[in-house]
Write a protein that holds these residues in place. Structure first.
Motif, PDB file in Angstrom:
ATOM      1  N   ARG A 154       2.401  60.298  78.942  1.00  7.04           N
ATOM      2  CA  ARG A 154       3.440  60.118  79.960  1.00  7.04           C
ATOM      3  C   ARG A 154       3.768  61.465  80.610  1.00  7.04           C
ATOM      4  O   ARG A 154       3.955  61.540  81.806  1.00  7.04           O
ATOM      5  N   LEU A 155       3.825  62.444  79.757  1.00  6.00           N
ATOM      6  CA  LEU A 155       4.136  63.789  80.282  1.00  6.00           C
ATOM      7  C   LEU A 155       3.100  64.210  81.313  1.00  6.00           C
ATOM      8  O   LEU A 155       3.426  64.762  82.355  1.00  6.00           O
ATOM      9  N   PHE A 156       1.873  63.887  81.025  1.00  6.02           N
ATOM     10  CA  PHE A 156       0.788  64.205  81.956  1.00  6.02           C
ATOM     11  C   PHE A 156       1.007  63.492  83.292  1.00  6.02           C
ATOM     12  O   PHE A 156       0.813  64.048  84.362  1.00  6.02           O
ATOM     13  N   GLY A 157       1.479  62.267  83.205  1.00  4.72           N
ATOM     14  CA  GLY A 157       1.747  61.484  84.407  1.00  4.72           C
ATOM     15  C   GLY A 157       2.917  62.045  85.189  1.00  4.72           C
ATOM     16  O   GLY A 157       2.852  62.187  86.417  1.00  4.72           O
ATOM     17  N   TRP A 158       3.957  62.430  84.419  1.00  7.00           N
ATOM     18  CA  TRP A 158       5.129  62.985  85.137  1.00  7.00           C
ATOM     19  C   TRP A 158       4.774  64.295  85.843  1.00  7.00           C
ATOM     20  O   TRP A 158       5.269  64.573  86.921  1.00  7.00           O
ATOM     21  N   SER A 159       3.913  65.069  85.210  1.00  7.92           N
ATOM     22  CA  SER A 159       3.626  66.402  85.759  1.00  7.92           C
ATOM     23  C   SER A 159       3.034  66.359  87.167  1.00  7.92           C
ATOM     24  O   SER A 159       3.119  67.312  87.921  1.00  7.92           O
ATOM     25  N   SER A 160       2.448  65.224  87.511  1.00  7.10           N
ATOM     26  CA  SER A 160       1.890  65.132  88.864  1.00  7.10           C
ATOM     27  C   SER A 160       2.994  65.115  89.919  1.00  7.10           C
ATOM     28  O   SER A 160       2.724  65.291  91.107  1.00  7.10           O
TER      29      SER A 160
END
Lengths: 98, 464
Positions: free
Chosen positions: B3-9
């Motif tokens: 999820r963190l990876f997704g938010w970082s975008s």
């Protein structure tokens, strides 16, 4: 560089808060994110800049500005990570109650 | 994590304010940060011995230029700057202080200043030499034109300080130290200064030697001025020692029977050889002048003034130089005083009596040779005789009562004749003078005392 934080600690603090705020918002934001292709480009750019900073190839003031920019960016990213993580936790804690 | 990876975008919108913050921070922090690094780098080098130190900072990069006095010192200075916290790079522009070969140092003195130039091994040495120069030389301006250089011989400091002491003894001149060879030139300030410098140079540190010592002594001056108005003879300048001093003053007292001797002489070393043998006859010549100045400068004797009559002037011009020791020069500038107005015989007699009341014509003991000390008196008697050209004069010789009458009679006659001969030699007509000897028959004082006897041994001038 760490010894010199007295000269730009406000900027670091501002980066952290900015990162926290952006990270906090990004969890619920619905807009388009950075595409996968762009992400790789950005990682490559960041890697190049970090490499240049460690190799000390950029001279004089520009070198200092590069270091400062990278330091602020790193703290911004930390802030973003922390903000998103906190928001993520807050949301997942509230979800079962609904 | 995913999820963190997704938010970082979606973190990119923060980059825009981040760049603005970055620009503000760069704008505000660069110069204070550079100033701080300069200050801390300078502080880090506080105890390091360097010359021509220059530190400039761009960002976190320090440009460090300096001249070091040893390779170790240079390396440790660079390391000190590198160790300053916050410094990123040191642009090392340090080098060693140039090596001087030969290692030359000099001190030059002119009328108003002393210039120190050449090489000095260390800033501390330079400062010490300057300080010593200012202390030694009183109010004289000291100009520092010294450069720092490596390659000084051992014990340079002591040698330079000793040489600085010597520059104080020079009126003008230059002292040069080239490696361990000392050269001196110029004029000593005082008489004896040259000898004092030579003596001091014996204390040069080990290994140093004198290559050339061309220091000249100032001229050895002796002056005598006969002032007819104040009726004084003023002696100034130098004499070799107290014995010569006493002898000259005593001789002046005998030769200048009317003048008061003002003695301003000082004893000093450095007199030319034969000083007393030249000055004594020169004083005799001066005593024959009505007014005059005697200047003895090293081996040159200059006598100027007015003689009482022409023959006296000729005698002085021709005679004085002959009495001098070898190597001495005589420069006479003698003119003749205008002849005084003629007087009648009675006045002439009075003038003779006045003169002979002040002094007596003196002879060698038991002989009829007139001593040189009486030349001044005789010139005045001749000048007086010239003023009464028509008077016939009896030259009367007298002795004291010591010895046999016949011997005294003969001596008195011979002495009277010697005086007549002297007068004739001076150009007076022989027929005006008659020499008469009275032996001890006409005493003017009791012969019981030495003083009385001295008064009785006399020559009288009697106008007939």
């Amino acid at each position: 560089m760490i010894h010199l934080t007295t000269f730009y600690w406000i900027a670091l603090l501002a980066s952290l808060w900015l990162g926290l705020a952006v990270g906090w918002i990004s969890v619920v934001q619905r807009g388009a994110g950075v595409s996968e292709r762009w992400r790789w480009w950005l990682v490559a750019l960041a890697t190049a800049l970090v490499a240049a900073a460690f190799a000390r190839v950029v001279p004089g003031r520009a070198g200092y500005w590069l270091d400062l920019g990278l330091l602020m960016s790193a703290i911004y990213l930390c802030g973003c990570t922390l903000g998103s993580w906190l928001r993520g936790r807050a949301i997942s804690r509230n979800a079962p109650a609904e | 994590m995913h999820r963190l990876f997704g938010w970082s975008s979606k973190w990119w919108p923060g980059v825009i304010p981040l760049v603005i913050f970055w620009a503000i921070a760069a704008w505000n922090s660069t110069e204070p940060l550079e100033a701080d690094l300069v200050q801390r780098a300078t502080a880090a080098l506080k105890d390091t011995l360097l010359d021509k130190r220059r530190i400039s900072v761009a960002g976190r990069d320090v440009t460090f230029a300096a001249e070091a006095f040893s390779e170790d010192g240079r390396a440790s200075a660079v390391a000190s700057v590198e160790a300053v916290p916050g410094v990123r790079l040191v642009n090392d522009q340090t080098r060693l202080v140039p090596e001087a070969k030969p290692f030359a140092w000099s001190a030059e003195r002119d009328v108003v200043r002393v210039t120190l130039s050449g090489n000095a091994p260390l800033p501390a040495t330079k400062a010490r030499v300057l300080e010593a120069a200012r202390a030694n030389l009183g109010g004289v301006e000291v100009v520092d034109a010294m450069n720092l250089a490596r390659g000084a011989p051992p014990r340079f400091d002591s040698a330079a300080l000793l040489l600085l002491d010597q520059i104080g003894k020079l009126k003008d001149g230059k002292i040069t130290l080239s490696d361990t060879k000392v050269s001196l030139s110029g004029m000593a300030r005082d008489l004896g200064g040259r000898e004092a410098i030579t003596a001091a140079l014996r204390n040069l540190p080990e290994g140093y030697s004198v290559a050339a010592n061309d220091v000249r002594a100032p001229p050895y001056i002796f002056q005598a001025y006969k002032d007819p108005v104040a009726v004084t003879l003023t002696l100034t300048g130098y004499v070799p020692d107290n014995t010569v001093h006493a002898a000259l003053v005593a001789a002046a007292g005998r030769k200048f029977f009317r003048e008061k001797v003002v003695d301003n002489l000082k004893a000093s070393v450095g007199a030319p050889a034969g000083f007393a043998n030249a000055v004594t006859p020169a004083l005799s010549a001066l005593s024959r002048l009505s007014t005059g100045t005697l200047v003895v400068s090293d081996r040159e004797v200059k006598l100027s003034g007015d003689a009482l009559y022409e023959a006296a002037a000729d005698q002085i011009r021709a005679g004085l130089g002959k009495d001098f020791p070898p190597g001495w020069q005589f420069r006479p500038e003698i003119s003749v005083r205008p002849a005084a107005a003629p007087v009648d015989a009675t006045v002439c007699q009075q003038l003779f009596a006045d003169l002979l009341g002040k002094a007596r014509i003196r002879f060698e003991s038991g002989k009829a040779n007139i001593v040189e000390d009486s030349a001044g008196l005789l010139d005045r008697l001749i000048e007086t005789a010239l003023r009464c050209p028509n008077a016939n004069i009896e030259i009367a010789g007298h002795t004291d009562s010591d010895g046999e009458n016949s011997a005294n009679q003969a001596l008195s006659e011979k002495r009277a004749q010697a005086v007549v001969d002297y007068l004739v030699k001076a150009g007076l007509p022989a027929n005006r003078f008659s020499a008469v000897g009275y032996g001890s028959t006409q005493p003017i004082a009791a012969n019981a005392s030495d003083e009385g006897k001295a008064q009785n041994r006399r020559i009288d001038f009697v106008v007939k």
